[in-house]
Design an enzyme around this catalytic site. Sequence first.
Site, short mmCIF file in Angstrom:
data_model
loop_
_atom_site.label_atom_id
_atom_site.label_comp_id
_atom_site.label_asym_id
_atom_site.label_seq_id
_atom_site.Cartn_x
_atom_site.Cartn_y
_atom_site.Cartn_z
CG ASN A 167 33.56 61.28 35.40
OD1 ASN A 167 33.98 60.63 34.63
ND2 ASN A 167 32.33 60.79 35.73
CB THR A 211 37.55 55.70 31.66
OG1 THR A 211 37.69 55.10 30.31
CG2 THR A 211 38.20 55.17 32.79
CG ASP A 219 31.70 59.81 31.22
OD1 ASP A 219 32.26 60.07 32.61
OD2 ASP A 219 32.68 59.54 30.62
CG ASP A 244 45.61 76.74 50.20
OD1 ASP A 244 46.50 77.38 50.03
OD2 ASP A 244 44.64 77.20 50.99
CG ASP A 249 32.75 63.18 42.84
OD1 ASP A 249 32.63 62.59 43.85
OD2 ASP A 249 31.95 62.89 41.88
CG HIS A 253 34.12 56.61 37.35
ND1 HIS A 253 33.59 55.22 36.59
CD2 HIS A 253 33.62 56.60 38.39
CE1 HIS A 253 33.02 54.67 37.67
NE2 HIS A 253 33.01 55.37 38.77
CD GLU A 287 34.39 59.28 45.17
OE1 GLU A 287 33.54 59.08 45.79
OE2 GLU A 287 34.19 60.12 44.09
#
Length: 496
Positions: A167, A211, A219, A244, A249, A253, A287
Site C-alpha cells: 500500500n 484508499t 501512498d 506458500d 498489510d 487502504h 489486514e
Amino acid sequence: MYYIKNRLLIFNYKIAILECEIMNLWKRVNRFSLVIIVLISLMSFTQENISVFAYPYSTCSSSAREIYGLTEKCQDGTILHAWNWYFIDVTKNMKDIAEAGYTSIQVSPVQGEKKEQGLPKSTKWWALYQPVNFKIGNILGTRNEFIEMCETAHEYGVKIIVDVVTNHLANKADNDIYTISPQIDKELRENSNFWHNIDEVADNSCRFNMTQKSIGMPDLNTGNKQLQKIILDFLNDCQECGADGFRFDAAKHIELPDDPPECSSDYWPTIVSGIKNKDKDSYIYGELLGPLATREESYTKFMSITADAYGSCVRKAINERNAGWAWSYQTNINAKQLVTWVESHDTYACNGEQEISASLTDQEIKLGWCLIAGRADSAPLYFVRPKDGLRGEIGGPGDGVWKDALVVEANKFHNEMAGKSEYIRIPDFTVFMVERGNNAAILTNVGYGEKAILTETGLEDGEYWDVNHEGSKFIVEEGHLKGTIGSETSAILRRC
C-alpha cells in the site's frame, strides 16, 4: 486396555518421527549433490543468465504433514505469527513448530527496510513496515536464508506466509511523513506515476479518502499497471523461493474494482490472479482493521480477511470473565474466510488497545487461544510475544508460550476437527463450550474456581477423557454432559 493402546500410539508416533528425520537427512544429501551438479553446469553461463535457474518453489511434504497432524490448507489449520524472528530463527525452530501443531508460519515483511531507525530494538519494529523496495532481503535475513527457511518448512509439512507491504513505502522521517524517503529504490522513487496524494491524510470517512491518501507513509498508486507488475514480480519471486501465501498489510487502504470510479482499480484481481497462476493453492488474506467504509464483503471475493473486532471480544471475555463475549465473530463474513487472534502485533505494540492486550498474562493468552482454536472454519493466528517484551531486541523464538502444552493440545484439536460441525453452548457464565461433530468438545473456563458442568449436549452418550488433565473424565448420558472443569483452564474432550 486404554493405557496399552495409548502407549502403542506414542510408540508408533516416535517411529514416525524417526522416519521423518531420516527422510529429511536423505533429502539434504540429495539436495547437496544436486546443487553441485547445477553449479558445475552453470559455470559456462554469464551472471546475467543465472536468474533463469531460480530455485523452484515446492509443495509441503504430505508424509511429514500426516506425522505432525497438520492440515493441508492454511485456512483449516493454525498460524504461528513469528513476529520479527530472523529467518534462521524460524529454520532452527521448525521441528518444535511442527510438533506444536502449527500448519503455517507467518513471517514479518521480507522487503528491504528503512535503515537507521533503531532496529534491532523491538520498539522500532515498525521500520519493517516502511519498506524501500520490492525485493527479498532485510535485517531478518538474506534471500538464501529465506529460501532455506521455506525448504526446511516444507520438509516438516509446514507452510510459509509472507507479510507484504504494497500500500505504501517509507517516509523520510517521523517529522516529515509526507516526503518520499531517499532510501527508496530509484526506479520507484523517481516515477511520479507511482504515487497518490502523499501530502493528504487518509481517514475512514469514504473510500476515496481511505484508499487514495497517506496513512503516515507515502501512498502508492496501486492502480498503475507498471507498478502492479513490479509488485507481482516480487510476489512471484517469493513464491519461487518457497512462499506458500501472503498477508497483505493495510489491505483496506488499497482500492477495489467496484469502488467509486474516482478511486477504483483492478489491483486486487490483477495481483490475486497473478499469485494463483503461479500457485493455485497459495493462501491470501488481508489486514482489514476497523469497520467504517471497509467493504469487507467485497474484499472476500479475493481473499480471507482479519477479524480484529472478534479479537477485542475475546480479550473482553478474558478480562471480564464472561464467556459470552467469545460467541460472535462480529461480522457477517463466513468463518471460512476469517483469520482470528487473541492479540495481534498491532494490539500488542501500537494501537489503542495496547494497554489491554499487553496486560494479558500468559495464562490468559492460553485461555484466549483455547477459545478461538476450538472454533470451526476460521484460521487462528498465534502472535508470539518477544522474549523481553518491547524492552529487548527482535528475533525468535519469543517467550515460548506458543509451545505450552495447553496451546499445543488446542492446536491438535483444531487440526483434528477440521471440517467437522460446530455447536456453541455457555453452560456457565464463565465457561465457553464448543462441540465438534458428535464425539469431541472443548470447554474453556475463563473464570476463577472449579465449575461443575451439567448441560444439554449433542454428543454421543459415553465417557469422555480430558487430554489436558490426566484422570479427568466427563460423562454424557441421555443428552446431558456432566463433569468438572478446573479454574482458568481448558478441557479438551475425546470419546473414550
